[in-house]
Write an enzyme that holds these catalytic residues in place. Structure first.
Site, PDB file in Angstrom:
ATOM      1  N   ASP A  48     -13.436  -6.050  14.930  1.00  0.00           N
ATOM      2  CA  ASP A  48     -12.728  -6.172  13.649  1.00  0.00           C
ATOM      3  C   ASP A  48     -13.117  -7.440  12.898  1.00  0.00           C
ATOM      4  O   ASP A  48     -12.265  -8.248  12.524  1.00  0.00           O
ATOM      5  CB  ASP A  48     -11.211  -6.164  13.879  1.00  0.00           C
ATOM      6  N   GLU A 209      -7.822   3.379   9.448  1.00  0.00           N
ATOM      7  CA  GLU A 209      -7.299   2.016   9.585  1.00  0.00           C
ATOM      8  C   GLU A 209      -8.421   1.077   9.162  1.00  0.00           C
ATOM      9  O   GLU A 209      -9.455   1.494   8.644  1.00  0.00           O
ATOM     10  CB  GLU A 209      -6.857   1.751  11.022  1.00  0.00           C
TER      11      GLU A 209
END
Length: 626
Positions: A48, A209
């Site tokens: 991420d 997401e």
């Protein structure tokens, strides 16, 4: 003059540069070598990722804490990265939701400080998780946690993680969510809390997401990741997107189907080399205006190594983003980085060292140094790369057009801030330049672009006054360099007519960026005309037999896009190098369609005893990687 954005946001102009074949000298080429890199760019598990270019010109990458307390990596070229530490320590890490880990950070520079949003969560904790925020003065930290902004339960959005911050039309927003809808909300002016009275608004369905929104050519592109993130070689993550004319949607795919109904396009699929590519960082725009995407993914050959970091170029085709082959690459051409990105540049030579200063997006002035005008190091200012920073001298914003000079053993910097002129001093050309009592030079009008010139024991301030146009004035400075003798002030250059000085025929004429040199008994005043955003920004000069003028303009400009081969050539500084050669440092636009970030260039001049002209084939960009 002012650079447009602290985050180097481009201002788009639908004007092309002249063709190289039409130019009378070898055009600037900028990047001259086509080097390659291999993926992954970081062979360490850093899920991420989020990336920012800091005020020192380096990129910093932050990631989910596979390395406890949020790892930070640093790079000068987007390819070679080194570990520099963590955002938190065991003592400073966020205390709320104590069972949660720090996931999916998002780094930004807001109001002059680094703001790190993060999710605090554990597997299965979809109602106890939430989003927090921390701040730091430097990208390496230390970061001070400001606690939880909201939890899923408090905000009413299940699985409130994977946040993303964006500024749009003067407002600040946060978007977030994970497989239960993507939501956005407006933030307070400082970006630390939700704006009073605001409620979350949904913009996408339950398929994604890792939210990221990118604005390009009038559209907002909503990126995310669909599939499973964290199952090693079995991961099905993929980078998805849709677009909208408005920040809050509606977002749609190429067929016009709504992302609220779980339709989407896929930009990066997994491959036989990479499993689960996704959760991309912010797009990065290189010195040639090319966009790049950084994201994580598993190596199928070694999934136990975790989610390592990959990078690929993004191409825009018919208004939609593409990555070649829709798959991660193995070997690609490197991003075009290394150009020094200073507008309104000035070079100060002290003994055998050159110092380069200029306007950037920062609250202060960066400085680079070189021994030969070819190999540059920096930023190397005394204050995190800055030779002068906000708070040490006059000014809160709009730090433009510096000039450095030396009197006896002390160094002085004349500069613009708050559209006024100030002079700070230092013991070193690297700074810190300071004022004991921050103050501007007294003036009852807006004044910018100072240049201090010494002649026969007197100091003269050449500058621009904003009065019915940008007009160049001169006034004698008092010996303390803290004020001018206003009775000596006189106008030297204004724009008349619509020749090379005003190609757009605008009502507000622009003459700015003065720099003066004396050859024999003649004073030469170099200056720039047209709006700095115009591709026709150019440099001309005028002559006088007295530093106070009157100055007579030379008929034609000597530095233009037709001669250089690049848009926006202007606002620089004349200097003599160690070999006695005449040089002029200046800036250009980023490329043929983007103004910012402006790039720093240099060209040699020759003088025949009467007139100046550029030396053919000597124009080149200044870089830190040569």
């Amino acid at each position: 003059m002012n650079i447009l954005s602290k985050t180097f946001v481009a201002v788009l102009l639908s004007v092309g540069s002249c063709a190289a074949t039409a130019c009378s000298m070898t055009p600037i080429t900028g990047v001259t070598e086509h080097k390659t890199y291999k993926n992954p760019i970081i062979n360490t598990s850093l899920p991420d990722p989020t990336v920012i270019r800091a005020q020192n010109g380096c990129w910093y990458l932050y990631a989910t804490e596979d390395i406890r307390n949020t790892p930070i990596y640093k790079s000068k070229n987007l390819v070679d990265w080194s570990f520099v530490g963590t955002a938190f320590t065991d003592e400073t890490r966020p205390k709320w939701n104590p069972k949660g880990n720090i996931w999916a950070p998002d780094i930004n520079c807001i109001n002059g400080q680094y703001v790190l949003y993060y999710a605090k969560s554990e597997w299965g904790g979809e109602w106890t998780c939430g989003i927090g925020v921390a701040t730091a003065a430097r990208p390496e930290g230390p970061f001070t946690d400001h606690g939880c902004m909201f939890t899923s339960q408090q905000i009413g959005v299940q699985n409130s993680i994977d946040e993303f911050y964006i500024e749009d039309n003067g407002h600040k927003y946060l978007f977030w969510g994970s497989f239960h809808g993507i939501y956005g909300i407006e933030l307070s002016e400082d970006g630390i809390s939700i704006k009073a009275g605001e409620k979350p608004r949904q913009i996408a369905g339950s398929f994604m997401e890792g939210t990221y929104i990118h604005k390009h050519d009038g559209f907002y592109y909503l990126f995310g990741s669909a599939g499973t993130c964290c199952e090693g070689a079995k991961s099905t993550y993929r980078v998805t997107y849709g677009r909208s004319k408005n920040l809050f949607g509606p977002y749609a795919d190429k067929q016009g189907q709504s992302l609220m109904d779980n339709h989407y396009e896929v930009m990066i699929h997994g491959s036989d080399i990479v499993a689960g590519p996704g959760h991309n960082a912010e797009f990065i725009t290189d010195d040639l205006g090319q966009d790049w995407i950084i994201y994580h993914g598993y190596k199928r050959s070694d999934p136990d190594a975790g989610r390592v970091v990959w990078m690929d170029r993004v191409e825009w085709i018919d208004g939609w983003p593409h990555v070649a082959g829709d798959r991660p690459s193995t070997v690609s051409e490197r991003p075009a980085v290394g150009n020094i990105l200073l507008a309104d540049p000035t070079v100060f030579r002290d003994n055998d060292t050159y110092y380069l200063y200029g306007t950037s997006s920062l609250n202060g002035f960066l400085v680079y140094q070189s021994k030969d005008l070819k190999h540059w190091e920096g930023p190397c200012g005394a204050s995190d790369g800055l030779a002068l920073k906000r708070g040490d001298a006059f000014g809160t914003a709009g730090f433009w057009a510096p000039q450095v000079f030396k009197v006896k053993n002390k160094y002085f910097m004349a500069y613009t801030a708050n559209e006024q002129i100030a002079i700070a001093e230092s013991e070193s050309p690297l700074g810190p330049f300071r004022q004991k009592e921050p103050a501007q030079l007294p003036a009852n009008r807006k004044e910018i672009d100072p240049f201090v010139f010494f002649d026969k024991g007197k100091a003269y301030l050449y500058h621009v006054r904003l009065q019915d146009g940008n007009r160049i004035f001169v006034a004698e400075l008092n010996k303390d360099l803290k004020s001018v003798k206003e009775n000596t002030a006189r106008e030297l250059i204004r724009v008349n007519g619509d020749g090379w000085e005003n190609t757009s025929k605008g009502k507000w004429g622009v003459a700015e960026g003065p720099t003066v040199v004396k050859e024999g008994k003649t004073y030469y005043l170099f200056y720039s005309c047209n709006d700095f955003r115009s591709p026709d920004y150019a440099v001309g000069y005028a002559t006088a037999d007295n530093p106070l003028g009157p100055f007579v303009k030379h008929d034609e400009p000597i530095i233009t896009r037709k001669l250089i081969g690049e848009n926006g050539t202007g606002h620089g500084d004349f200097f003599i190098d160690k070999d006695g050669k005449m040089e002029y440092v200046f800036h250009t636009h980023a490329n043929s369609s983007q103004v910012s970030p402006r790039k720093t260039a240099i060209v040699q001049l020759q003088f025949d005893g009467k007139d100046f002209k550029i030396v053919e084939g000597t124009a080149r960009y200044l870089r830190t990687d040569e």
